[in-house]
Design an enzyme around this catalytic site. Structure first.
Site, short mmCIF file in Angstrom:
data_model
loop_
_atom_site.label_atom_id
_atom_site.label_comp_id
_atom_site.label_asym_id
_atom_site.label_seq_id
_atom_site.Cartn_x
_atom_site.Cartn_y
_atom_site.Cartn_z
N SER A 18 0.85 -1.19 -0.14
CA SER A 18 -0.09 -0.06 0.08
C SER A 18 0.88 1.27 -0.13
O SER A 18 2.20 1.17 0.42
CB SER A 18 -0.89 0.19 1.07
OG SER A 18 -0.15 0.40 2.45
N ASP A 19 0.42 2.48 -0.56
CA ASP A 19 0.99 3.68 -0.06
C ASP A 19 0.69 3.84 1.19
O ASP A 19 -0.12 3.30 1.85
CB ASP A 19 0.28 4.66 -1.24
CG ASP A 19 1.65 5.93 -1.36
OD1 ASP A 19 2.43 6.08 -0.46
OD2 ASP A 19 1.25 6.42 -2.46
N TRP A 20 1.42 4.90 1.75
CA TRP A 20 1.45 5.30 2.99
C TRP A 20 0.01 5.76 3.33
O TRP A 20 -0.51 6.61 2.73
CB TRP A 20 2.30 6.25 3.59
CG TRP A 20 3.64 5.81 3.77
CD1 TRP A 20 4.25 4.56 3.33
CD2 TRP A 20 4.64 6.35 4.75
NE1 TRP A 20 5.50 4.58 3.85
CE2 TRP A 20 5.85 5.60 5.00
CE3 TRP A 20 4.54 7.32 5.65
CZ2 TRP A 20 6.78 5.55 5.59
CZ3 TRP A 20 5.68 7.72 6.53
CH2 TRP A 20 6.79 6.79 6.44
N GLY A 51 -2.74 4.32 2.61
CA GLY A 51 -3.50 4.18 1.39
C GLY A 51 -4.87 3.29 1.74
O GLY A 51 -5.98 3.57 1.12
#
Length: 786
Positions: free
Chosen positions: A302-304, A306
C-alpha cells in the site's frame, strides 16, 4: 568400549540434530520448499504479522523500547513483515537500531523470521551522508538508461550497506498535469520513456532483470499503480477518471514495460480512484491485470495510509476492518506504514470472511522476498564501519556530476552567447534566489557536500574573473536556505512581501550594473514543488508562472543591458514565455543533485557540451494544460483567442553547442505480416521493418545527440495519438563524423488497444518519424499487411 558407545551416541545425536534442522533454515534448499516449510509452522498470528508493517519512529527503536521486554514483545513477538524508515536519524543511530531489532527477531522470536527494512530512494537514498542525484524529471532528460542503471546500482549499495533491503522507488507515473506537486518525481509525460528508464532503474536497484536480487542490491518498488500522474486539477491523490483506453495506454504502460523488462520485486498501489474505485480496492487493477494478465508474482504494498483512506477519505469502507477486507481481496499484500488495518486479518479468517489459503498465498509472497534477499542467511549485524566507508566514498559524487552534465538542457542560446570563455568577462554577477543555495527537491537525502551555482562558478574561474553575488529576491520567507533539519518537510509556506523583494531587486540591479555578464538563477524551491500530504503541507500549484516577484527580477536585470543567462531550478515545467523572450540564453537545471553547481559551471564555460532534452512539455500558460505532445488529432486543433496552442518548449527538445544534420530516414522492409492477437497486452513480436537515418555532426565541437523515433498509424479503428515515442538512441559524434542509427520496427512499437479493447497490430500505413525532438522530425512510411 564405553568411549566408543559415547562417541556413537554423540554422533547419533548430532545427526539427529542436523536432521531436525527446519528446511526453511537450510540455504541449500529451493526457496519454494523453504517457504512451504516455514508456512506450515506458522500460527495465524505469525502469518498476519508478515503482512503488517511498523514505523521505525513510532515507537522509536531506542533504549526505551529495547529495555522494555513487555512492550517489545507486544509489538514484535509474532514477527513483522517490514518496517518503514525514520528520516531524522544519524547513520550511527539507524544502524544501531536496526541491528537491535533484527537480533531480537532472529533470536528472540519463535521462528526467527527477519524483517525487511524499507527506505525511500527516489533519486538517492533518503538518509544522511548519502549521494543525491537529480530529481526524476532531471534524470530523465539525460535519456541515458545505461548511466541510470549505474546510478541506481550505487544507490542500492548505499542502501544495502545500511541494512535497507527494499526501496520505495522508482516512480514511473506518466505526468500529464504539471500543476501536480510530484511532477519532479516522475520521468516525464511519455509512457515508453518512463517504462524504458524505469526498467533501467529497477535493474540498477536489483542487479538483474529476472527478478533475482544480487549481492549489495535491494528490492525495487514501482509506484504508483495507476493513473496518479494525471489527477483532476493537478491535485495530489485526486481522481483519475479517464477511459479504460487512456488508463491502459498512458498510465499502465510504464508498469507493464518494467515488469516485462526488469521484473521488480514490488508494486505500490496509487492513492487515486479510477472510475469510482480506489486503487487500493481495485481487484481488476491488482489481480485481473497485474496477476493474471501480466503474470506478476511480486508483492503489492500500500502507499502510506492508502488502506486507511478507504474508510477515512474515499468512504468505500466503514472502518479499518472493512478496509482491510477490501484491500486484501483486491490484492494488496502489505499495509504501510503502521499495519493497523491488517491487524484485523486474523479476525476475518476466524469469521470465514477470508480463507486461510488466500492468507497463506499473500504471506508466501513476503516470505519468498525475504528468502530472495538472503535475509534468513545473513546472520551478521550491519557493519557500521563499512557503512561509514561507503558514505565517505567519492564514486557517487562522480556519478552525480556526470548525470547532471548529461541532464541539463540548453533551452535557448541566441547568437551563441554560450559557452563563455574564462577570460572573456572580468566580472560575472551570479544573481537570484537559487544562486547560493542548491535545492535538491522533494524526497531528498542529505549529502555530505552540496554545490551551489555560486560555488561551482567560483570553483571554475579560480580567480580569473571576479564573481559578484546578489540574492535578487526571496521565494519563500521560511525556506530559502538548506538546513540539516529536513528542510523539505517545512509545512507552512510564508511568502515574502513585495516590498522586501523590491529592495532585494534594487540591490541585484546595482550588482548587475557592475558586471560584464549575469547568471540569473530563478525557479522554485521544495516548498512550491513537492508532495501534498496533509491539510498544512501543500505542493500542488494552480499557477505555473514564476512566484514571488521573480518576473520583476528578470525584467529589471535584463533592463541593465548586460548579457543574461537564466538558469532554472524547479520541479515542474514553468510557464515563462516572457522570460524566454527577454533573455538570450537559458539552461534548465531542474533539481539537479549535489553536483549541480559544478555541472553547470562546466557547461557554462564549455568544458561540457549540453546534450539533455526535456521529457515533459513546457506550456505557454497554465490555461494551456494539459499540453502533452502525444495528444489525439482533435486536441490542440484550434488556437485560443489570446494564445497559440503550440508549446513553449516541446517534448524531446534541447540544444547543443554543435549542430547535427539528419539524412532523410529510410525503411528496410522485413518479410512479415501483421498478426492480430485478441485479449492480451503482449502481441506476437514480429519484425515489420527497420528505420535508418544518418546523423552528422556538422559543427566544430564534439557532442551527444539523442535521436528519437516516433510512430503514428494514419488510419485506425480508434483514434490514435498524433505521434508516440517508440525508440531513441543517444550517440556521440566528433566534428564531421557521421553515424547510422537503426530502429527495429516490431509489434511492440505498432500495437494498440483497438475498438474491441484487444491489443493488436492493425494493417495499415504507419508514419515513422525520426528527428531531434517531437516537433522536428522527418517522416517515412511503413506499410503493414494488405
Amino acid at each position: 568400549m564405553k568411549f566408543a558407545t559415547l562417541a556413537c551416541s554423540f554422533i547419533c545425536c548430532l545427526s539427529f540434530s542436523f536432521a531436525q534442522q527446519p528446511a526453511y533454515k537450510d540455504a541449500k534448499q529451493p526457496i519454494a520448499k523453504r517457504v512451504f516449510d516455514l508456512l506450515s509452522r506458522m500460527t495465524l498470528e505469525e502469518k498476519v504479522a508478515q503482512l503488517q508493517t511498523m514505523h521505525a519512529g513510532r515507537p522509536k527503536l531506542d533504549d526505551n523500547l529495547f529495555n522494555n521486554p513487555a512492550k517489545l514483545d507486544s509489538l514484535y513477538k509474532n514477527g513483522m513483515g517490514m518496517i518503514n524508515p525514520a528520516f531524522d536519524e544519524t547513520l550511527e543511530v539507524t544502524i544501531a537500531a536496526r541491528n537491535r531489532l533484527q537480533d531480537y527477531l532472529l533470536h528472540k522470536t519463535r521462528l526467527g523470521i527477519p524483517i525487511i527494512f524499507i527506505d525511500e530512494a527516489h533519486h538517492g537514498l533518503v538518509q544522511r551522508e548519502v549521494d543525491v542525484f537529480p530529481h526524476g524529471i532531471g534524470l530523465a532528460c539525460s535519456w541515458d538508461p545505461e548511466l541510470l542503471e549505474k546510478i541506481y546500482t550505487h544507490a542500492a549499495k548505499q542502501a544495502r550497506v545500511r541494512g535497507t533491503s527494499l526501496v520505495l522507488a522508482p516512480v514511473v507515473d506518466v505526468c500529464r498535469d504539471p500543476r501536480w506537486g510530484r511532477t519532479g518525481e516522475t520521468l516525464g509525460e511519455d509512457p515508453y520513456l518512463c517504462g524504458t528508464l524505469g526498467s533501467a532503474i529497477v535493474k540498477g536497484f536489483q542487479g538483474s532483470n529476472n527478478g533475482t536480487i544480487a549481492v549489495d542490491h535491494v528490492a525495487a518498488t514501482l509506484k504508483h499503480f495507476s493513473g496518479h500522474g494525471q489527477s483532476e486539477g493537478g491535485d495530489n491523490q485526486a481522481p483519475a477518471n479517464y477511459s479504460l483506453r487512456v488508463i491502459r495506454e498512458a498510465h499502465m504502460e510504464p508498469f507493464r514495460l518494467c515488469i516485462k523488462n526488469a521484473n521488480p520485486a514490488g508494486i505500490m498501489a496509487s492513492y487515486n480512484e479510477i472510475d469510482g474505485v480506489p486503487s487500493h480496492a481495485n481487484k481488476w487493477l491488482l489481480k485481473d491485470v497485474l496477476r493474471k494478465e501480466w503474470n506478476y508474482n511480486g508483492v503489492v504494498v500500500s502507499d502510506w495510509f492508502g488502506i486507511d483512506q478507504l474508510w477515512n477519505k474515499h468512504f468505500v469502507a466503514t472502518d479499518q476492518k472493512a478496509a482491510a477486507l477490501k484491500a486484501f481481496n483486491a490484492g494488496v499484500t502489505s499495509d504501510l506504514p503502521y499495519g493497523v488495518n491488517y491487524r484485523h486479518l486474523g479476525e476475518l479468517v476466524k469469521e470465514n470472511k477470508l480463507s486461510t489459503k488466500a492468507l497463506d498465498s499473500a504471506v508466501a509472497r513476503v516470505l519468498e522476498l525475504k528468502f530472495k534477499l538472503g535475509l534468513f542467511d545473513e546472520q551478521q549485524p550491519i557493519d557500521l564501519e563499512k557503512a561509514k566507508q561507503n558514505a565517505a566514498g567519492t564514486d557517487g559524487r562522480a556519478l552525480a556530476l556526470k548525470i547532471a552534465e548529461e541532464s541539463m538542457v540548453l533551452l535557448k542560446n541566441t547568437n551563441n552567447l554560450l559557452p563563455l570563455k574564462k577570460d572573456q568577462y572580468k566580472k560575472i554577477a551570479v544573481i537570484g534566489p537559487m544562486a547560493a543555495t542548491n535545492y535538491l527537491g522533494d524526497y531528498s537525502g542529505l549529502p555530505s557536500k552540496n554545490v551551489s551555482l555560486l560555488e561551482g562558478i567560483k570553483n571554475k574561474v579560480q580567480g580569473a574573473a571576479e564573481v559578484l553575488y546578489a540574492k535578487g529576491c526571496r521565494i519563500t520567507a521560511n525556506g530559502d536556505t538548506i538546513s540539516q533539519n529536513n528542510y523539505q518537510y517545512i509545512d507552512t509556506i510564508i511568502f515574502p512581501s513585495a516590498a522586501e523583494n523590491a529592495q532585494l531587486i534594487d540591490e541585484a540591479v546595482k550588482t548587475a550594473q557592475q558586471a560584464d555578464v549575469v547568471v540569473l538563477a530563478i525557479g522554485e524551491n521544495e516548498q512550491l514543488s513537492r508532495e501534498t500530504w496533509g491539510p498544512n503541507h501543500f505542493g500542488d500549484m494552480p499557477d505555473l508562472r514564476l512566484q514571488s516577484q521573480q518576473e520583476d527580477l528578470v525584467k529589471a536585470i535584463v533592463a541593465t543591458g548586460k548579457p543574461v543567462i537564466v538558469y532554472l531550478t524547479h520541479g515542474r515545467p514553468l510557464a515563462i514565455p516572457a522570460v524566454a523572450q527577454q533573455v538570450p540564453a537559458m539552461v534548465d537545471g531542474w533539481f539537479m543533485g549535489e553536483e549541480a553547481g559544478n555541472a553547470f559551471a562546466n557547461i557554462l564555460f564549455g568544458d561540457v557540451n549540453p546534450s539533455g532534452k526535456i521529457t515533459i512539455t513546457y506550456p505557454r500558460s497554465t490555461g494551456q494544460v494539459p499540453v502533452y505532445y502525444n495528444h489525439k488529432p482533435s486536441a490542440q486543433y484550434f488556437n485560443y483567442v489570446t494564445e497559440e496552442k503550440s508549446p513553449l518548449f516541446p517534448f524531446g527538445y534541447g540544444l547543443s553547442y554543435t549542430t547535427f544534420n539528419y539524412s532523410k530516414p529510410r525503411v528496410l522492409l522485413a518479410t512479415a505480416t501483421a498478426k492480430k492477437t485478441g485479449g492480451t497486452s503482449e502481441p506476437t513480436e514480429k519484425v515489420y521493418g527497420t528505420v535508418e537515418v544518418d546523423v552528422t555532426n556538422t559543427g566544430n565541437t564534439k557532442g551527444d545527440e539523442i535521436v528519437q523515433l516516433y510512430i503514428h498509424q494514419k488510419v485506425s479503428s480508434v483514434t490514435r495519438p498524433v505521434k508516440e515515442l517508440k525508440d531513441f538512441a543517444r550517440i556521440t559524434l566528433d566534428p564531421g563524423q557521421t553515424k547510422k542509427v537503426s530502429f527495429t520496427i516490431d509489434a511492440s512499437k505498432l500495437a494498440f488497444w483497438n475498438a474491441d479493447m484487444h491489443y493488436v497490430v492493425e494493417d495499415g500505413i504507419f508514419e515513422c518519424m525520426v528527428g531531434r525532438s517531437s516537433t522536428d522530425v522527418q517522416k517515412v512510411e511503413l506499410k503493414v499487411g494488405q
